[in-house]
Design a protein around this motif. Structure first.
Motif, PDB file in Angstrom:
ATOM      1  N   ASP A  16     -88.229  25.647 -13.204  1.00  0.00           N
ATOM      2  CA  ASP A  16     -87.445  24.606 -13.855  1.00  0.00           C
ATOM      3  C   ASP A  16     -86.359  25.209 -14.733  1.00  0.00           C
ATOM      4  O   ASP A  16     -86.557  26.267 -15.339  1.00  0.00           O
ATOM      5  N   PRO A  17     -85.201  24.544 -14.851  1.00  0.00           N
ATOM      6  CA  PRO A  17     -84.158  25.036 -15.754  1.00  0.00           C
ATOM      7  C   PRO A  17     -84.694  25.176 -17.175  1.00  0.00           C
ATOM      8  O   PRO A  17     -85.351  24.276 -17.692  1.00  0.00           O
ATOM      9  N   GLY A  18     -84.404  26.299 -17.804  1.00  0.00           N
ATOM     10  CA  GLY A  18     -84.860  26.520 -19.165  1.00  0.00           C
ATOM     11  C   GLY A  18     -86.275  27.057 -19.261  1.00  0.00           C
ATOM     12  O   GLY A  18     -86.756  27.347 -20.352  1.00  0.00           O
ATOM     13  N   TRP A  19     -86.959  27.175 -18.099  1.00  0.00           N
ATOM     14  CA  TRP A  19     -88.352  27.607 -18.142  1.00  0.00           C
ATOM     15  C   TRP A  19     -88.502  29.047 -18.611  1.00  0.00           C
ATOM     16  O   TRP A  19     -89.485  29.399 -19.255  1.00  0.00           O
ATOM     17  N   ALA A  20     -87.524  29.901 -18.313  1.00  0.00           N
ATOM     18  CA  ALA A  20     -87.649  31.319 -18.662  1.00  0.00           C
ATOM     19  C   ALA A  20     -87.839  31.499 -20.172  1.00  0.00           C
ATOM     20  O   ALA A  20     -88.699  32.268 -20.622  1.00  0.00           O
ATOM     21  N   GLY A  21     -87.046  30.788 -20.971  1.00  0.00           N
ATOM     22  CA  GLY A  21     -87.182  30.899 -22.420  1.00  0.00           C
ATOM     23  C   GLY A  21     -88.505  30.343 -22.912  1.00  0.00           C
ATOM     24  O   GLY A  21     -89.136  30.907 -23.810  1.00  0.00           O
ATOM     25  N   THR A  22     -88.924  29.236 -22.329  1.00  0.00           N
ATOM     26  CA  THR A  22     -90.196  28.640 -22.709  1.00  0.00           C
ATOM     27  C   THR A  22     -91.346  29.587 -22.378  1.00  0.00           C
ATOM     28  O   THR A  22     -92.250  29.797 -23.197  1.00  0.00           O
ATOM     29  N   ARG A  23     -91.305  30.155 -21.187  1.00  0.00           N
ATOM     30  CA  ARG A  23     -92.356  31.087 -20.766  1.00  0.00           C
ATOM     31  C   ARG A  23     -92.396  32.303 -21.684  1.00  0.00           C
ATOM     32  O   ARG A  23     -93.476  32.764 -22.075  1.00  0.00           O
ATOM     33  N   ALA A  24     -91.235  32.814 -22.068  1.00  0.00           N
ATOM     34  CA  ALA A  24     -91.192  33.971 -22.957  1.00  0.00           C
ATOM     35  C   ALA A  24     -91.826  33.641 -24.307  1.00  0.00           C
ATOM     36  O   ALA A  24     -92.544  34.472 -24.886  1.00  0.00           O
ATOM     37  N   TRP A  25     -91.562  32.431 -24.799  1.00  0.00           N
ATOM     38  CA  TRP A  25     -92.164  32.026 -26.076  1.00  0.00           C
ATOM     39  C   TRP A  25     -93.679  31.934 -25.960  1.00  0.00           C
ATOM     40  O   TRP A  25     -94.400  32.406 -26.845  1.00  0.00           O
ATOM     41  N   VAL A  26     -94.165  31.321 -24.880  1.00  0.00           N
ATOM     42  CA  VAL A  26     -95.607  31.216 -24.680  1.00  0.00           C
ATOM     43  C   VAL A  26     -96.236  32.606 -24.649  1.00  0.00           C
ATOM     44  O   VAL A  26     -97.254  32.865 -25.308  1.00  0.00           O
ATOM     45  N   GLU A  27     -95.647  33.518 -23.908  1.00  0.00           N
ATOM     46  CA  GLU A  27     -96.212  34.863 -23.784  1.00  0.00           C
ATOM     47  C   GLU A  27     -96.191  35.601 -25.115  1.00  0.00           C
ATOM     48  O   GLU A  27     -97.122  36.345 -25.438  1.00  0.00           O
ATOM     49  N   GLN A  28     -95.168  35.349 -25.921  1.00  0.00           N
ATOM     50  CA  GLN A  28     -95.124  35.955 -27.258  1.00  0.00           C
ATOM     51  C   GLN A  28     -96.240  35.411 -28.137  1.00  0.00           C
ATOM     52  O   GLN A  28     -96.875  36.158 -28.893  1.00  0.00           O
ATOM     53  N   GLN A  29     -96.508  34.101 -28.040  1.00  0.00           N
ATOM     54  CA  GLN A  29     -97.555  33.494 -28.859  1.00  0.00           C
ATOM     55  C   GLN A  29     -98.938  33.982 -28.436  1.00  0.00           C
ATOM     56  O   GLN A  29     -99.816  34.200 -29.280  1.00  0.00           O
ATOM     57  N   VAL A  30     -99.144  34.159 -27.148  1.00  0.00           N
ATOM     58  CA  VAL A  30    -100.440  34.600 -26.644  1.00  0.00           C
ATOM     59  C   VAL A  30    -100.659  36.069 -26.964  1.00  0.00           C
ATOM     60  O   VAL A  30    -101.753  36.485 -27.383  1.00  0.00           O
ATOM     61  N   GLY A  31     -99.618  36.889 -26.802  1.00  0.00           N
ATOM     62  CA  GLY A  31     -99.705  38.298 -27.160  1.00  0.00           C
ATOM     63  C   GLY A  31    -100.579  39.108 -26.227  1.00  0.00           C
ATOM     64  O   GLY A  31    -101.048  38.635 -25.184  1.00  0.00           O
ATOM     65  N   GLY A  32    -100.810  40.359 -26.603  1.00  0.00           N
ATOM     66  CA  GLY A  32    -101.705  41.222 -25.857  1.00  0.00           C
ATOM     67  C   GLY A  32    -101.228  41.575 -24.472  1.00  0.00           C
ATOM     68  O   GLY A  32    -102.028  41.956 -23.612  1.00  0.00           O
ATOM     69  N   GLY A  33     -99.918  41.467 -24.231  1.00  0.00           N
ATOM     70  CA  GLY A  33     -99.407  41.770 -22.908  1.00  0.00           C
ATOM     71  C   GLY A  33     -99.740  40.742 -21.848  1.00  0.00           C
ATOM     72  O   GLY A  33     -99.576  40.999 -20.651  1.00  0.00           O
ATOM     73  N   CYS A  34    -100.192  39.563 -22.260  1.00  0.00           N
ATOM     74  CA  CYS A  34    -100.552  38.509 -21.298  1.00  0.00           C
ATOM     75  C   CYS A  34     -99.288  37.871 -20.713  1.00  0.00           C
ATOM     76  O   CYS A  34     -98.231  37.841 -21.353  1.00  0.00           O
ATOM     77  N   ARG A  35     -99.426  37.343 -19.515  1.00  0.00           N
ATOM     78  CA  ARG A  35     -98.312  36.728 -18.816  1.00  0.00           C
ATOM     79  C   ARG A  35     -98.686  35.327 -18.327  1.00  0.00           C
ATOM     80  O   ARG A  35     -99.857  35.059 -18.026  1.00  0.00           O
ATOM     81  N   VAL A  36     -97.698  34.462 -18.254  1.00  0.00           N
ATOM     82  CA  VAL A  36     -97.897  33.157 -17.631  1.00  0.00           C
ATOM     83  C   VAL A  36     -97.782  33.352 -16.126  1.00  0.00           C
ATOM     84  O   VAL A  36     -96.707  33.624 -15.603  1.00  0.00           O
ATOM     85  N   GLU A  37     -98.887  33.204 -15.428  1.00  0.00           N
ATOM     86  CA  GLU A  37     -98.914  33.436 -13.987  1.00  0.00           C
ATOM     87  C   GLU A  37     -98.597  32.186 -13.181  1.00  0.00           C
ATOM     88  O   GLU A  37     -98.145  32.282 -12.036  1.00  0.00           O
TER      89      GLU A  37
END
Length: 327
Positions: A16-37
């Motif tokens: 989705d448009p704008g998803w890259a920034g949202t995904r980056a924020w989620v991954e920053q909040q989760v931490g530990g090198g985790c990724r949104v798969e």
């Protein structure tokens, strides 16, 4: 608890448009090198877009939920709504109420494409079908009572409730065959609100915001969601709102059963029938003039029978029954 059972999935939407920034924020909040798969839309929402996120990293994958306000009206009010929900989830974390665990919030869309809140995924599904509706009603009543019995320190209490209808703001249905019924209903709320003993309110408690697992004797509530309208006010108002929803979903009889189930579970409602009628009618008028619009998420969950005409008729039948019982 994490489960793969929840409201239905529509489609993966990582692109989705704008998803890259949202995904980056989620991954920053989760931490530990985790990724949104993976990110998948969840059905049944009305005010917001809900995504189920699979988080990969060290250990087994886990699941979170991202709530985003996309519609312009709700996006404009998102800062207050999501901040309130975040505060509420923090508060509920130490209670028996089955609410999601708070992870993070971006209420002003400083980092996400839209104002968003990140929380845990609760087990269960939204149940709005007719099967076992009568079994769900007493469970809803007991869960609502548990919310009302929460002991909240004065400094942590939410805002005072807001009425969603007023005599000078009610728009009556143009096509109704019972205009006198609607005029009578408006007259009920012309008085000052009755005195009440305040308590903690969900304020939008109805079957669409409750998750269930099991069937028959194993039927259980496993989650209560959507805490953006949390308020401090009369228990009658929460009971009224859920009652209206049940009347629309399952007919007048089910809508009238909830209050009895609530008091049978130990809850206290207004002793004066006129006061109880006030709160019930106040909520019902909040659905005027277009009761059919609330059926959109329910139809998405399979209730194709809930046409706008049927919902409009059920709302009028419910008002009629309120007057017969309390007025």
């Amino acid at each position: 608890m994490v489960t793969h059972e929840n409201v239905g999935v529509l489609a993966a939407d990582c692109g989705d448009p704008g998803w890259a920034g949202t995904r980056a924020w989620v991954e920053q909040q989760v931490g530990g090198g985790c990724r949104v798969e993976a990110a998948e839309r969840l059905r049944g929402g009305w005010t917001s877009q809900m995504r189920r996120l699979r988080i990969g990293g060290p250990g087994e994958p886990r699941w979170l939920v991202l709530r985003s306000f996309v519609r312009p009206f709700f996006a404009r009010h998102a800062e207050g709504l999501l901040t309130r929900e975040a505060d509420t989830l923090r508060l509920l974390g130490g209670t028996d109420v089955p609410a999601a665990a708070f992870h993070a919030v971006d209420a002003t869309a400083a980092h996400c494409a839209h104002p968003s809140l990140l929380m845990s995924l609760l087990p269960g599904t939204v149940r709005v079908d007719e099967a076992e509706a009568a079994l769900r009603t007493p469970l809803l009543a007991r869960q609502l009572l548990g919310i009302h019995r929460l002991q909240v320190p004065a400094g942590a209490r939410p805002r005072a409730y807001e009425a969603w209808a007023a005599p000078d703001r009610v728009r009556l249905p143009e096509s109704t065959g019972r205009p006198d019924l609607w005029e009578r209903a408006v007259d009920v709320i012309r008085r000052e609100p009755p005195a009440y003993r305040p308590c903690f309110l969900h304020r939008d408690f109805h079957p669409g915001n409750v998750l269930f697992t099991g069937r028959g004797s194993d039927l259980r509530i496993t989650g209560v969601v959507d805490w953006v309208e949390t308020s401090w006010g009369p228990a009658d108002l929460d009971v009224a709102h859920c009652s209206t929803a049940l009347a629309l979903l399952h007919g007048v009889g089910e809508g009238m059963r909830l209050a009895d189930a609530y008091t049978a579970a130990g809850g206290a409602l207004s002793d004066d029938p006129a006061d109880h009628l006030y709160w019930r009618v106040l909520d019902a008028l909040g659905f005027a003039p277009d009761a059919g619009k609330v059926g959109t998420p329910w139809r998405e969950l399979g209730r194709d029978d809930l046409t706008p005409d049927l919902l409009a008729s059920r709302l009028e039948d419910y008002l009629q029954e309120l007057f017969r019982t309390f007025g």
